[in-house]
Design a protein around this motif. Structure first.
Motif, PDB file in Angstrom:
ATOM      1  N   SER A 197      13.389  -8.766  -8.270  1.00  0.00           N
ATOM      2  CA  SER A 197      12.373  -8.225  -9.155  1.00  0.00           C
ATOM      3  C   SER A 197      12.240  -6.717  -8.965  1.00  0.00           C
ATOM      4  N   GLU A 198      11.924  -6.012 -10.034  1.00  0.00           N
ATOM      5  CA  GLU A 198      11.614  -4.587  -9.928  1.00  0.00           C
ATOM      6  C   GLU A 198      10.197  -4.401  -9.396  1.00  0.00           C
ATOM      7  N   ASN A 199       9.412  -5.464  -9.391  1.00  0.00           N
ATOM      8  CA  ASN A 199       8.034  -5.384  -8.917  1.00  0.00           C
ATOM      9  C   ASN A 199       8.034  -5.406  -7.391  1.00  0.00           C
ATOM     10  N   LEU A 200       7.681  -4.266  -6.779  1.00  0.00           N
ATOM     11  CA  LEU A 200       7.695  -4.192  -5.321  1.00  0.00           C
ATOM     12  C   LEU A 200       6.653  -5.097  -4.677  1.00  0.00           C
ATOM     13  N   ARG A 201       5.629  -5.483  -5.424  1.00  0.00           N
ATOM     14  CA  ARG A 201       4.646  -6.425  -4.879  1.00  0.00           C
ATOM     15  C   ARG A 201       5.338  -7.740  -4.504  1.00  0.00           C
ATOM     16  N   ASP A 202       6.425  -8.085  -5.197  1.00  0.00           N
ATOM     17  CA  ASP A 202       7.198  -9.285  -4.884  1.00  0.00           C
ATOM     18  C   ASP A 202       8.118  -9.083  -3.686  1.00  0.00           C
ATOM     19  N   GLN A 203       8.425  -7.837  -3.337  1.00  0.00           N
ATOM     20  CA  GLN A 203       9.425  -7.534  -2.317  1.00  0.00           C
ATOM     21  C   GLN A 203       8.850  -7.039  -0.992  1.00  0.00           C
ATOM     22  N   VAL A 204       7.693  -6.404  -1.031  1.00  0.00           N
ATOM     23  CA  VAL A 204       7.128  -5.765   0.162  1.00  0.00           C
ATOM     24  C   VAL A 204       5.975  -6.615   0.683  1.00  0.00           C
ATOM     25  N   ALA A 205       6.158  -7.174   1.882  1.00  0.00           N
ATOM     26  CA  ALA A 205       5.158  -8.100   2.442  1.00  0.00           C
ATOM     27  C   ALA A 205       3.798  -7.434   2.628  1.00  0.00           C
ATOM     28  N   ASN A 206       3.768  -6.178   3.030  1.00  0.00           N
ATOM     29  CA  ASN A 206       2.489  -5.484   3.262  1.00  0.00           C
ATOM     30  C   ASN A 206       2.209  -4.468   2.146  1.00  0.00           C
ATOM     31  N   PHE A 207       2.441  -4.883   0.918  1.00  0.00           N
ATOM     32  CA  PHE A 207       2.280  -4.010  -0.249  1.00  0.00           C
ATOM     33  C   PHE A 207       0.907  -3.350  -0.268  1.00  0.00           C
ATOM     34  N   ASP A 208      -0.161  -4.136  -0.079  1.00  0.00           N
ATOM     35  CA  ASP A 208      -1.521  -3.583  -0.148  1.00  0.00           C
ATOM     36  C   ASP A 208      -1.752  -2.538   0.939  1.00  0.00           C
ATOM     37  N   GLU A 209      -1.236  -2.800   2.137  1.00  0.00           N
ATOM     38  CA  GLU A 209      -1.366  -1.839   3.232  1.00  0.00           C
ATOM     39  C   GLU A 209      -0.601  -0.551   2.918  1.00  0.00           C
ATOM     40  N   LEU A 210       0.608  -0.688   2.406  1.00  0.00           N
ATOM     41  CA  LEU A 210       1.411   0.474   2.028  1.00  0.00           C
ATOM     42  C   LEU A 210       0.705   1.288   0.950  1.00  0.00           C
ATOM     43  N   GLU A 211       0.186   0.593  -0.046  1.00  0.00           N
ATOM     44  CA  GLU A 211      -0.541   1.258  -1.127  1.00  0.00           C
ATOM     45  C   GLU A 211      -1.723   2.057  -0.574  1.00  0.00           C
ATOM     46  N   GLN A 212      -2.447   1.471   0.357  1.00  0.00           N
ATOM     47  CA  GLN A 212      -3.613   2.131   0.960  1.00  0.00           C
ATOM     48  C   GLN A 212      -3.197   3.372   1.747  1.00  0.00           C
ATOM     49  N   VAL A 213      -2.115   3.275   2.514  1.00  0.00           N
ATOM     50  CA  VAL A 213      -1.634   4.425   3.292  1.00  0.00           C
ATOM     51  C   VAL A 213      -1.226   5.571   2.370  1.00  0.00           C
ATOM     52  N   LEU A 214      -0.495   5.247   1.329  1.00  0.00           N
ATOM     53  CA  LEU A 214      -0.080   6.289   0.387  1.00  0.00           C
ATOM     54  C   LEU A 214      -1.293   6.956  -0.259  1.00  0.00           C
TER      55      LEU A 214
END
Length: 102
Positions: A52-69
């Protein structure tokens, strides 16, 4: 350090022929070699992407990564993180490429 030719992954996905042609020119390929590059069907040579092009499907800690960015001055990367399609983005400022020291 010698000359460098940057290849942006998304540009390679969008137009493999043009991207590889620019790499060939950088490598000073002959005219015949450049014609070979220009006539190559890179998609049939390499297959297709199945993930998938959707990284939410690929990155286990998507929400954490989003918050850090979002909280460390790296907002420039959020459109890339949220995109669900193949596209290119403007490069983020160079001083934002390192996440060390957080």
């Amino acid at each position: 350090a010698g000359p460098v030719h940057a290849v942006i992954y998304e540009e390679l996905q969008l137009d493999a022929r043009a991207t590889m042609y620019s790499v060939g020119r950088f490598l000073l390929l002959s005219a015949k070699e450049l014609l070979d590059v220009a006539s190559t069907d890179f998609v049939s040579q390499t297959g297709s992407k199945w993930s998938s092009e959707n990284l939410r499907d690929q990155v286990a800690n998507f929400d954490e990564l989003e918050q850090v960015l979002a909280t460390h001055g790296l907002e420039c990367y959020l459109p890339m993180l949220h995109s669900n399609r193949i596209e290119t983005f403007k490069l983020c400022p160079e001083n934002n490429h390192m996440l060390t020291g957080m």
